[in-house]
Design an enzyme around this catalytic site. Structure first.
Site, PDB file in Angstrom:
ATOM      1  N   ASN A 183      11.040   5.909  23.182  1.00  0.00           N
ATOM      2  CA  ASN A 183      11.906   6.370  24.282  1.00  0.00           C
ATOM      3  C   ASN A 183      11.046   6.957  25.392  1.00  0.00           C
ATOM      4  O   ASN A 183       9.833   6.970  25.299  1.00  0.00           O
ATOM      5  CB  ASN A 183      12.942   7.373  23.745  1.00  0.00           C
TER       6      ASN A 183
ATOM      7  N   ILE B 240      15.918  15.944  11.230  1.00  0.00           N
ATOM      8  CA  ILE B 240      14.973  17.028  10.899  1.00  0.00           C
ATOM      9  C   ILE B 240      15.580  18.390  11.241  1.00  0.00           C
ATOM     10  O   ILE B 240      15.503  19.341  10.462  1.00  0.00           O
ATOM     11  CB  ILE B 240      13.635  16.838  11.654  1.00  0.00           C
TER      12      ILE B 240
HETATM   13  O1  PMT Z   1       9.590  15.067  27.000  1.00  0.00           O
HETATM   14  P1  PMT Z   1      10.155  15.190  28.400  1.00  0.00           P
HETATM   15  O2  PMT Z   1       9.860  13.954  29.243  1.00  0.00           O
HETATM   16  O3  PMT Z   1       9.721  16.469  29.079  1.00  0.00           O
HETATM   17  O4  PMT Z   1      11.750  15.232  28.290  1.00  0.00           O
HETATM   18  C1  PMT Z   1      12.368  16.352  27.741  1.00  0.00           C
HETATM   19  C2  PMT Z   1      13.531  15.927  26.812  1.00  0.00           C
HETATM   20  C3  PMT Z   1      14.647  15.323  27.633  1.00  0.00           C
HETATM   21  C4  PMT Z   1      13.064  14.928  25.753  1.00  0.00           C
HETATM   22  C5  PMT Z   1      13.991  17.264  26.091  1.00  0.00           C
HETATM   23  O5  PMT Z   1      14.426  18.169  27.064  1.00  0.00           O
HETATM   24  C6  PMT Z   1      15.107  16.994  25.089  1.00  0.00           C
HETATM   25  O6  PMT Z   1      16.273  16.941  25.423  1.00  0.00           O
HETATM   26  N1  PMT Z   1      14.716  16.812  23.807  1.00  0.00           N
HETATM   27  C7  PMT Z   1      15.625  16.414  22.710  1.00  0.00           C
HETATM   28  C8  PMT Z   1      15.855  14.940  22.774  1.00  0.00           C
HETATM   29  C9  PMT Z   1      16.748  14.457  21.644  1.00  0.00           C
HETATM   30  O7  PMT Z   1      16.286  13.817  20.765  1.00  0.00           O
HETATM   31  O8  PMT Z   1      17.995  14.863  21.694  1.00  0.00           O
HETATM   32  P2  PMT Z   1      19.123  14.489  20.633  1.00  0.00           P
HETATM   33  O9  PMT Z   1      20.352  14.977  21.288  1.00  0.00           O
HETATM   34  O10 PMT Z   1      19.044  13.069  20.234  1.00  0.00           O
HETATM   35  O11 PMT Z   1      18.737  15.380  19.374  1.00  0.00           O
HETATM   36  C10 PMT Z   1      19.244  16.694  19.192  1.00  0.00           C
HETATM   37  C11 PMT Z   1      18.242  17.568  18.502  1.00  0.00           C
HETATM   38  O12 PMT Z   1      18.014  17.088  17.155  1.00  0.00           O
HETATM   39  C12 PMT Z   1      16.870  17.632  19.141  1.00  0.00           C
HETATM   40  O13 PMT Z   1      16.389  18.950  19.019  1.00  0.00           O
HETATM   41  C13 PMT Z   1      16.028  16.668  18.321  1.00  0.00           C
HETATM   42  O14 PMT Z   1      14.672  17.056  18.300  1.00  0.00           O
HETATM   43  C14 PMT Z   1      16.657  16.811  16.942  1.00  0.00           C
HETATM   44  N2  PMT Z   1      16.595  15.610  16.120  1.00  0.00           N
HETATM   45  C15 PMT Z   1      17.178  14.447  16.502  1.00  0.00           C
HETATM   46  C16 PMT Z   1      17.160  13.340  15.684  1.00  0.00           C
HETATM   47  C17 PMT Z   1      16.524  13.437  14.424  1.00  0.00           C
HETATM   48  N3  PMT Z   1      16.459  12.413  13.628  1.00  0.00           N
HETATM   49  N4  PMT Z   1      15.937  14.581  14.061  1.00  0.00           N
HETATM   50  C18 PMT Z   1      15.973  15.670  14.876  1.00  0.00           C
HETATM   51  O15 PMT Z   1      15.429  16.727  14.526  1.00  0.00           O
END
Ligand code: PMT
Length: 401
Positions: free
Chosen positions: A207, A308
């Site tokens: 991504n 995670i």
């Molecule tokens: O890296 P940059 O270019 O600076 O961009 C920043 C960002 C947009 C990536 C950052 O601000 C951000 O939003 N990070 C989280 C991205 C994400 O994966 O969001 P999500 O809504 O899909 O996941 C929610 C949370 O669960 C996140 O904390 C993620 O780390 C966690 N997660 C998600 C999937 C997974 N399998 N395990 C996880 O721990």
């Protein structure tokens, strides 16, 4: 990062030629920079170029009535929030340790009450000489911080330790030095960047995460004195000063790294963009299109990755766990659902449909979504600013416990 008034004191070593680049790097981070040179430094870098890049008058002579009239040396010592000595020669370190004040730079260094950071640069034998090491020990005891030197090929032709650190590294150390160490004794675990889920020997599903948000968070934690472990996915960013970095690629690798560091951490912040799915089958070889009959399409079957954040939140203990939510629509409602599903202490939600915030840009506009239902909306801020706001909230939360 908070803009600071930095007095850059330059002494007479070949690395002084990097001073204009250092000034530019510091100014890009919004710091105000004034320069003071020893007479020897002027042989390596011109006061005029420093004046041009700093936009400020350059000080060089303790006894110049014109210079002293504009801002006297005590005024200069008092003006600084930080005195940065770069390069710091063996001679200047010795003068500092002895408390000598025989030119403008050494006098200001004796007079200032601001924190001092030195970036030594010298020949490898001068660096390892017991006199230099004893002087550094004296200075460290007095609270002077040291960045570098690095190892490599030296200007004198020798190979070894003695090269001044890169201006970008010095700039990060300068921003961190003298900040109240509110997180001292705290282990902070941060994840950053995107994961890459392998398809075959050369391809992967990934991504647009650059890692900037998570790296800014790791940097802010280090600035506040925390012991920081940064689990970094796919990113080309340099490691922030004072941070221990663990590189991973896939979500499974990230999970293993996070679990390995989790027990020792008091604060966990998951800013990484972890892939929710990975290909079930990974070919050890490169998949060739000739192997697909008659231009047939290739179907990838994906399986869900472990969550995670959810997994660690289930055994949170007295840790503080912060998740991010990257949403393209219904940001607040989706973030609230994520908060209750994942069970963390705070969700930082960002609207990734915006072009000026979120993925792969320098700024972010976030909502802090709390389990109490409270929501705080922050304006568009540079990512280091978001990181600072986040730690202000985390520290308050932990104080209240
Ligand atoms: O890296 P940059 O270019 O600076 O961009 C920043 C960002 C947009 C990536 C950052 O601000 C951000 O939003 N990070 C989280 C991205 C994400 O994966 O969001 P999500 O809504 O899909 O996941 C929610 C949370 O669960 C996140 O904390 C993620 O780390 C966690 N997660 C998600 C999937 C997974 N399998 N395990 C996880 O721990």
């Amino acid at each position: 990062m908070d803009p600071r008034r930095i007095l850059l004191a330059i002494s007479g070593g070949i690395a002084a030629y990097k001073a204009p680049e250092l000034v530019r790097t510091l100014r890009r981070a919004d710091h105000v920079v004034r320069c003071a040179l020893t007479p020897e430094a002027e042989r390596f870098v011109s006061p005029l170029s420093l004046q041009a890049v700093s936009g400020e008058t350059v000080r060089r002579d303790l006894f110049d009535a014109g210079e002293e009239g504009e801002i006297d040396h005590i005024g200069l010592a008092d003006w600084a929030d930080l005195v940065l000595v770069a390069p710091a020669t063996a001679n200047l370190l010795a003068k500092m340790a002895a408390g000598l004040a025989d030119d403008l730079v050494s006098t200001v260094l004796l007079a200032t009450r601001a924190p001092i950071l030195v970036a030594p640069a010298m020949n490898v034998n001068m660096w390892s000489h017991p006199a230099t090491q004893a002087n550094l020990a004296v200075l460290r005891d007095r609270g002077v911080a040291v960045v570098g030197p690095d190892s490599g090929e030296l200007a004198c032709g020798w190979e070894g330790i003695g090269r001044m650190s890169d201006p970008s590294v010095i700039a990060v150390a300068a921003a961190a030095h003298g900040v109240p160490p509110t997180l001292i004794g705290t282990r902070v675990l941060v994840t950053a960047g995107g994961t890459a889920e392998p398809i075959d020997a050369v391809r992967s599903v990934t991504n647009r995460s650059s890692g900037k948000m998570g790296f800014a968070i790791a940097n802010e934690a280090a600035r506040r004195g925390a012991e920081v472990v940064l689990v970094a996915g796919v990113t080309s960013l340099p490691t922030p000063f004072g941070v221990r970095r663990v590189d991973v690629r896939s979500a499974l690798e990230m999970r293993a790294a996070v679990l390995a560091e989790f027990d020792e951490a008091s604060i966990v912040i998951k800013a990484a963009a972890v892939a929710d799915f990975r290909p079930i089958e990974v070919s050890g070889r490169k998949i060739k299109k000739e192997e697909l009959a008659g231009g047939a399409s290739l179907t990838l079957e994906l399986v869900q990755n472990p969550d995670i954040l959810q997994e660690i939140s289930a055994r949170k203990g007295d840790r503080t766990i912060v998740g991010f939510a990257a949403e393209s629509h219904d940001v607040l409602a989706a973030a609230k659902r994520k908060l209750s599903r994942k069970g963390c202490d705070l969700i930082v939600a960002n609207d990734i449909s915006r072009s000026d915030a979120g993925f792969d840009v320098d700024e972010n506009a976030v909502l802090f979504v709390w389990p109490s239902g409270e929501v705080e909306e922050l304006p568009l801020l540079p990512k280091p600013g978001v990181a600072a706001q986040l730690f202000d909230r985390i520290e308050k939360l932990r104080e209240g416990r």
